[in-house]
Design a protein around this motif. Sequence first.
Motif, PDB file in Angstrom:
ATOM      1  N   ASP A  63      83.520  77.763 -70.053  1.00  0.00           N
ATOM      2  CA  ASP A  63      84.593  78.351 -69.271  1.00  0.00           C
ATOM      3  C   ASP A  63      85.874  78.193 -70.083  1.00  0.00           C
ATOM      4  OD1 ASP A  63      85.907  79.587 -67.242  1.00  0.00           O
ATOM      5  OD2 ASP A  63      85.847  77.899 -65.855  1.00  0.00           O
ATOM      6  N   ARG A  64      86.315  79.284 -70.710  1.00  0.00           N
ATOM      7  CA  ARG A  64      87.464  79.225 -71.616  1.00  0.00           C
ATOM      8  C   ARG A  64      88.467  80.319 -71.283  1.00  0.00           C
ATOM      9  NH1 ARG A  64      86.924  79.528 -77.126  1.00  0.00           N
ATOM     10  NH2 ARG A  64      88.088  77.636 -77.386  1.00  0.00           N
ATOM     11  N   PRO A  65      89.056  80.339 -70.104  1.00  0.00           N
ATOM     12  CA  PRO A  65      90.046  81.368 -69.813  1.00  0.00           C
ATOM     13  C   PRO A  65      91.151  81.364 -70.866  1.00  0.00           C
ATOM     14  CG  PRO A  65      89.555  80.090 -67.840  1.00  0.00           C
ATOM     15  CD  PRO A  65      88.898  79.400 -69.011  1.00  0.00           C
ATOM     16  N   GLY A  66      91.399  82.514 -71.453  1.00  0.00           N
ATOM     17  CA  GLY A  66      92.424  82.629 -72.475  1.00  0.00           C
ATOM     18  C   GLY A  66      92.039  82.001 -73.799  1.00  0.00           C
ATOM     19  N   GLY A  67      90.801  81.555 -73.927  1.00  0.00           N
ATOM     20  CA  GLY A  67      90.352  80.893 -75.148  1.00  0.00           C
ATOM     21  C   GLY A  67      90.153  81.864 -76.298  1.00  0.00           C
TER      22      GLY A  67
END
Length: 180
Positions: free
Chosen positions: A151-155
């Motif tokens: 889970d890497r929002p904006g990653g």
Amino acid sequence: MSRLLYSATMSLDGYIAGPGGDMSWLTEHFGPNPVVDTLISTIGSLLVGRRSFGGDDPHRGTPQEGEPFGGGWSGPQFVLTHHAPDTPVPGITFVTDLDSAVSAAKAAAGDKYVNVIGANVAQQCLDAGVLDEILVFVAPVLLGDGVRLFDRPGGANIKLETLTQTNAPHATGIWLRVVK
């Protein structure tokens, strides 16, 4: 030299656990899997997240409860946590920082894999640039909610190279190398 491998089974919509960490969905997807059977013999140690260590177990209520790979593996385990229990747990080493945990797990693994268990600790390893490989089995189910594989929002975009793909009766496996 040991390598860090994150292995997990996920639903087609990307969840490794249901809401609240529920792993009961996984039991119907257990079964013969030659890749897992081979993998187990190549694991030298485990690096486990605290939530995974204390969380739900797909083997709950069976003699395999609390045993890595349902009792198919035994060896040194390192749990990454900020809150180690007051009472020691036999066979478990609690470590408070990622660098120390990775170093200890690699030293214990020798030339075998350090198998990473837990989405959060896997994400930390990926972000730190120490995760080498990912083995994910995709189970034919949609969970709709829960704990994501990553889970890497904006990653940032992480490049992966496919090493192998396999089909087993209960899940399709994809083994990937993290391109560094």
